[in-house]
Design a protein around this motif. Structure first.
Motif, PDB file in Angstrom:
ATOM      1  N   VAL B  27     -38.905 -40.309 -57.610  1.00 31.62           N
ATOM      2  CA  VAL B  27     -40.353 -40.513 -57.549  1.00 31.62           C
ATOM      3  C   VAL B  27     -41.082 -39.289 -56.990  1.00 31.62           C
ATOM      4  O   VAL B  27     -42.279 -39.158 -57.155  1.00 31.62           O
ATOM      5  CB  VAL B  27     -40.741 -41.769 -56.726  1.00 31.62           C
ATOM      6  CG1 VAL B  27     -39.982 -42.974 -57.200  1.00 31.62           C
ATOM      7  CG2 VAL B  27     -40.540 -41.543 -55.254  1.00 31.62           C
ATOM      8  N   ILE B  28     -40.374 -38.387 -56.317  1.00 31.28           N
ATOM      9  CA  ILE B  28     -41.080 -37.241 -55.741  1.00 31.28           C
ATOM     10  C   ILE B  28     -41.033 -36.013 -56.640  1.00 31.28           C
ATOM     11  O   ILE B  28     -41.569 -34.966 -56.295  1.00 31.28           O
ATOM     12  CB  ILE B  28     -40.562 -36.884 -54.329  1.00 31.28           C
ATOM     13  CG1 ILE B  28     -39.127 -36.376 -54.395  1.00 31.28           C
ATOM     14  CG2 ILE B  28     -40.688 -38.062 -53.378  1.00 31.28           C
ATOM     15  CD1 ILE B  28     -38.713 -35.704 -53.106  1.00 31.28           C
ATOM     16  N   LEU B  29     -40.411 -36.133 -57.801  1.00 32.04           N
ATOM     17  CA  LEU B  29     -40.343 -34.972 -58.704  1.00 32.04           C
ATOM     18  C   LEU B  29     -41.724 -34.391 -59.008  1.00 32.04           C
ATOM     19  O   LEU B  29     -41.903 -33.180 -58.933  1.00 32.04           O
ATOM     20  CB  LEU B  29     -39.639 -35.351 -60.013  1.00 32.04           C
ATOM     21  CG  LEU B  29     -38.139 -35.584 -59.940  1.00 32.04           C
ATOM     22  CD1 LEU B  29     -37.601 -35.888 -61.328  1.00 32.04           C
ATOM     23  CD2 LEU B  29     -37.441 -34.374 -59.369  1.00 32.04           C
ATOM     24  N   PRO B  30     -42.715 -35.229 -59.393  1.00 32.39           N
ATOM     25  CA  PRO B  30     -44.016 -34.641 -59.707  1.00 32.39           C
ATOM     26  C   PRO B  30     -44.606 -33.889 -58.513  1.00 32.39           C
ATOM     27  O   PRO B  30     -45.218 -32.834 -58.674  1.00 32.39           O
ATOM     28  CB  PRO B  30     -44.886 -35.849 -60.075  1.00 32.39           C
ATOM     29  CG  PRO B  30     -43.916 -36.883 -60.512  1.00 32.39           C
ATOM     30  CD  PRO B  30     -42.699 -36.676 -59.656  1.00 32.39           C
ATOM     31  N   HIS B  33     -42.805 -30.631 -58.028  1.00 27.66           N
ATOM     32  CA  HIS B  33     -43.231 -29.729 -59.094  1.00 27.66           C
ATOM     33  C   HIS B  33     -44.615 -29.160 -58.775  1.00 27.66           C
ATOM     34  O   HIS B  33     -44.868 -27.966 -58.936  1.00 27.66           O
ATOM     35  CB  HIS B  33     -43.232 -30.491 -60.422  1.00 27.66           C
ATOM     36  CG  HIS B  33     -43.618 -29.651 -61.596  1.00 27.66           C
ATOM     37  ND1 HIS B  33     -44.895 -29.602 -62.087  1.00 27.66           N
ATOM     38  CD2 HIS B  33     -42.888 -28.813 -62.375  1.00 27.66           C
ATOM     39  CE1 HIS B  33     -44.935 -28.776 -63.128  1.00 27.66           C
ATOM     40  NE2 HIS B  33     -43.731 -28.288 -63.326  1.00 27.66           N
ATOM     41  N   ARG B  34     -45.497 -30.041 -58.317  1.00 30.91           N
ATOM     42  CA  ARG B  34     -46.854 -29.633 -57.986  1.00 30.91           C
ATOM     43  C   ARG B  34     -46.841 -28.524 -56.918  1.00 30.91           C
ATOM     44  O   ARG B  34     -47.570 -27.546 -57.012  1.00 30.91           O
ATOM     45  CB  ARG B  34     -47.631 -30.851 -57.470  1.00 30.91           C
ATOM     46  CG  ARG B  34     -49.137 -30.722 -57.415  1.00 30.91           C
ATOM     47  CD  ARG B  34     -49.749 -32.027 -56.918  1.00 30.91           C
ATOM     48  NE  ARG B  34     -49.211 -32.436 -55.633  1.00 30.91           N
ATOM     49  CZ  ARG B  34     -49.627 -31.966 -54.468  1.00 30.91           C
ATOM     50  NH1 ARG B  34     -50.601 -31.089 -54.424  1.00 30.91           N
ATOM     51  NH2 ARG B  34     -49.081 -32.370 -53.347  1.00 30.91           N
ATOM     52  N   VAL B  35     -45.981 -28.681 -55.932  1.00 32.44           N
ATOM     53  CA  VAL B  35     -45.942 -27.706 -54.840  1.00 32.44           C
ATOM     54  C   VAL B  35     -45.158 -26.455 -55.240  1.00 32.44           C
ATOM     55  O   VAL B  35     -45.645 -25.334 -55.118  1.00 32.44           O
ATOM     56  CB  VAL B  35     -45.302 -28.343 -53.582  1.00 32.44           C
ATOM     57  CG1 VAL B  35     -45.069 -27.290 -52.513  1.00 32.44           C
ATOM     58  CG2 VAL B  35     -46.198 -29.446 -53.060  1.00 32.44           C
ATOM     59  N   THR B  44     -40.345 -20.978 -61.673  1.00 34.37           N
ATOM     60  CA  THR B  44     -40.975 -21.301 -62.951  1.00 34.37           C
ATOM     61  C   THR B  44     -40.573 -22.716 -63.373  1.00 34.37           C
ATOM     62  O   THR B  44     -39.671 -23.315 -62.784  1.00 34.37           O
ATOM     63  CB  THR B  44     -40.512 -20.335 -64.045  1.00 34.37           C
ATOM     64  OG1 THR B  44     -39.095 -20.508 -64.230  1.00 34.37           O
ATOM     65  CG2 THR B  44     -40.781 -18.889 -63.666  1.00 34.37           C
ATOM     66  N   ASP B  45     -41.245 -23.196 -64.417  1.00 31.96           N
ATOM     67  CA  ASP B  45     -40.866 -24.483 -64.995  1.00 31.96           C
ATOM     68  C   ASP B  45     -39.387 -24.513 -65.369  1.00 31.96           C
ATOM     69  O   ASP B  45     -38.689 -25.495 -65.133  1.00 31.96           O
ATOM     70  CB  ASP B  45     -41.688 -24.737 -66.274  1.00 31.96           C
ATOM     71  CG  ASP B  45     -42.793 -25.760 -66.040  1.00 31.96           C
ATOM     72  OD1 ASP B  45     -42.696 -26.511 -65.049  1.00 31.96           O
ATOM     73  OD2 ASP B  45     -43.726 -25.806 -66.852  1.00 31.96           O
ATOM     74  N   GLU B  46     -38.944 -23.394 -65.974  1.00 32.02           N
ATOM     75  CA  GLU B  46     -37.554 -23.360 -66.441  1.00 32.02           C
ATOM     76  C   GLU B  46     -36.587 -23.440 -65.270  1.00 32.02           C
ATOM     77  O   GLU B  46     -35.580 -24.162 -65.317  1.00 32.02           O
ATOM     78  CB  GLU B  46     -37.289 -22.100 -67.265  1.00 32.02           C
ATOM     79  CG  GLU B  46     -35.932 -22.163 -67.951  1.00 32.02           C
ATOM     80  CD  GLU B  46     -35.545 -20.854 -68.631  1.00 32.02           C
ATOM     81  OE1 GLU B  46     -36.440 -20.008 -68.851  1.00 32.02           O
ATOM     82  OE2 GLU B  46     -34.348 -20.694 -68.923  1.00 32.02           O
ATOM     83  N   GLU B  47     -36.896 -22.708 -64.189  1.00 33.33           N
ATOM     84  CA  GLU B  47     -36.005 -22.755 -63.026  1.00 33.33           C
ATOM     85  C   GLU B  47     -35.995 -24.155 -62.408  1.00 33.33           C
ATOM     86  O   GLU B  47     -34.948 -24.651 -61.992  1.00 33.33           O
ATOM     87  CB  GLU B  47     -36.452 -21.720 -61.989  1.00 33.33           C
ATOM     88  CG  GLU B  47     -36.110 -20.302 -62.401  1.00 33.33           C
ATOM     89  CD  GLU B  47     -36.815 -19.249 -61.560  1.00 33.33           C
ATOM     90  OE1 GLU B  47     -36.249 -18.181 -61.383  1.00 33.33           O
ATOM     91  OE2 GLU B  47     -37.934 -19.511 -61.087  1.00 33.33           O
ATOM     92  N   PHE B  48     -37.172 -24.771 -62.371  1.00 33.36           N
ATOM     93  CA  PHE B  48     -37.283 -26.124 -61.812  1.00 33.36           C
ATOM     94  C   PHE B  48     -36.385 -27.093 -62.572  1.00 33.36           C
ATOM     95  O   PHE B  48     -35.593 -27.832 -61.987  1.00 33.36           O
ATOM     96  CB  PHE B  48     -38.749 -26.578 -61.888  1.00 33.36           C
ATOM     97  CG  PHE B  48     -39.049 -27.891 -61.214  1.00 33.36           C
ATOM     98  CD1 PHE B  48     -39.299 -27.954 -59.856  1.00 33.36           C
ATOM     99  CD2 PHE B  48     -39.100 -29.067 -61.951  1.00 33.36           C
ATOM    100  CE1 PHE B  48     -39.594 -29.157 -59.229  1.00 33.36           C
ATOM    101  CE2 PHE B  48     -39.383 -30.273 -61.336  1.00 33.36           C
ATOM    102  CZ  PHE B  48     -39.630 -30.316 -59.970  1.00 33.36           C
ATOM    103  N   THR B  49     -36.494 -27.068 -63.907  1.00 28.10           N
ATOM    104  CA  THR B  49     -35.699 -28.024 -64.693  1.00 28.10           C
ATOM    105  C   THR B  49     -34.223 -27.658 -64.670  1.00 28.10           C
ATOM    106  O   THR B  49     -33.364 -28.534 -64.706  1.00 28.10           O
ATOM    107  CB  THR B  49     -36.194 -28.095 -66.147  1.00 28.10           C
ATOM    108  OG1 THR B  49     -36.183 -26.785 -66.705  1.00 28.10           O
ATOM    109  CG2 THR B  49     -37.592 -28.662 -66.219  1.00 28.10           C
TER     110      THR B  49
END
Lengths: 200, 176
Positions: B27-30, B33-35, B44-49
């Motif tokens: 539940v805290i993924l968004p 991601h926001r932070v 980056t998005d890619e590193e996050f995923t």
């Protein structure tokens, strides 16, 4: 033979070392979520708790904040041997997986320039998102079609995905509203038919 | 923020998240991601995923994703600090609750608490799934992988690790 723990006091026979090792085994066997393995080990193999007790513990842990498995582990550890039990179970659960995942991360950083490794992880990331989509699907279908939960669920999705509001603000505002509505709902049901709120 | 150690920012943020993450780490993924991606630009998005995928592919609780965020921000000590920050408040709360829940478990307000928080949790999981799908997307192929992976898990009893491994093989073959 038969289910061993009719009551919690029996679980006090469990030794700390055995608690640590059992949770280490649980931690290491879970891929993409540990809960099913915890259930299998604690209920079916070790028989430290009955199925009903496990569900009871889990229902508490699911509404506590934080990682559910960590809550479950601590709750169980406390029952066995107070704070020492909690520490032993928690360390058992976490130490090896944290070491492994950090080793993997260092390894990944080493090879992240290799195109195949990047390609593989781009695909794995998409599949991992799919696992979460599946989990969301199952949870939504399990929730049923009642209006109150659906509206609150939709409000959370709009707030988080579309408005990009911080989680803390969303829970702080919608949490009390949702709990109050559930309270009214339960009261209405209890008035309608007796004896329905006595959940296990 | 300039001059501040980003690891301290992360740890403080996780301490708070640990107390609002009703329903577990997903539940805290968004919010992470926001932070981490949108706000502070730690990755980056890619590193996050990719880190999420790594955590899913490793054995253990899925909160290991937080360990990896910490690692990205502050190396191995960062990973350990993030793990402690994410589990600390929850552990203390669980410890307290473990001692109290037998007394309260059947109270009506307790049921209301549970029934009230459940739809929020479901909403947060749906939000996480949507966000991660978008963040992991690099073209129609990756949407297809997400959809097929979800379908397999919903309709069959195939172990998730097989699904991840299969996707990895497709990636190595250059198909995604």
């Amino acid at each position: 033979m038969s289910v061993r723990s009719e009551n919690w006091s029996r679980s006090r026979d469990i030794r700390l070392s055995s608690l640590f090792l059992t949770f280490a085994f649980i931690g290491l066997s879970g891929f993409g979520g540990v809960l099913p393995f915890a259930r299998h080990e604690l209920v079916e193999r070790k028989r430290w708790v009955s199925a009903a007790e496990f569900t009871d513990i889990l229902s508490i842990c699911q509404f506590l904040p934080g990682p559910n498995v960590v809550n479950l582990t601590v709750t169980f550890g406390v029952r066995v041997d107070g704070i020492r039990g909690a520490v032993a179970a928690f360390l058992g659960l976490m130490v090896m997986p944290v070491a492994i995942v950090l080793a993997l991360a260092v390894l990944y950083a080493e090879f992240s320039e290799v195109p195949q490794v990047r390609d593989a992880f781009r695909a794995i990331a998409a599949a991992a998102a799919g696992l979460l989509v599946a989990m969301a699907f199952k949870m939504v279908t399990a929730m049923g079609m009642a209006l109150r939960p659906l509206v609150l669920m939709a409000a959370v999705i709009v707030a988080i995905v579309m408005l990009r509001l911080p989680l803390f603000a969303v829970v702080a505002v919608l949490g009390p509203i949702s709990i109050a509505l559930a309270w009214w709902d339960n009261r209405a049901k209890a008035d309608g038919e007796r004896d329905t709120d006595g959940r296990p | 923020m300039d001059g501040r150690d980003p690891l301290i920012d992360l740890v403080l943020h996780l301490l708070v998240l640990s107390l609002v993450a009703v329903g577990g780490i997903n539940v805290i993924l968004p919010d992470l991601h926001r932070v981490a991606v949108l706000g502070e630009g730690w990755m980056t998005d890619e590193e996050f995923t990719t880190l999420f995928a790594l955590a899913q592919a490793a054995p253990g609780p899925n909160m290991l994703f937080v360990t990896l965020i910490g690692w990205k921000v502050g190396g191995i000590p960062g990973g350990l600090a993030a793990t402690a920050a994410m589990s600390g408040p929850a552990v203390i709360l669980a410890y307290g609750m473990a001692r109290l829940w037998l007394a309260w478990g059947h109270q009506p307000w307790f049921t209301a608490l549970r029934n009230g928080l459940a739809p929020l949790t479901v909403g947060l999981i749906v939000a996480s799934a949507a966000l991660l799908t978008i963040a992991a997307a690099s073209g129609w192929q990756s949407y297809a992988v997400t959809a097929v992976a979800a379908a397999i898990v919903i309709m069959t009893r195939v172990h998730p690790i097989i699904v991840l491994a299969g996707a990895g093989a497709l990636g190595v073959a250059g198909l995604v």
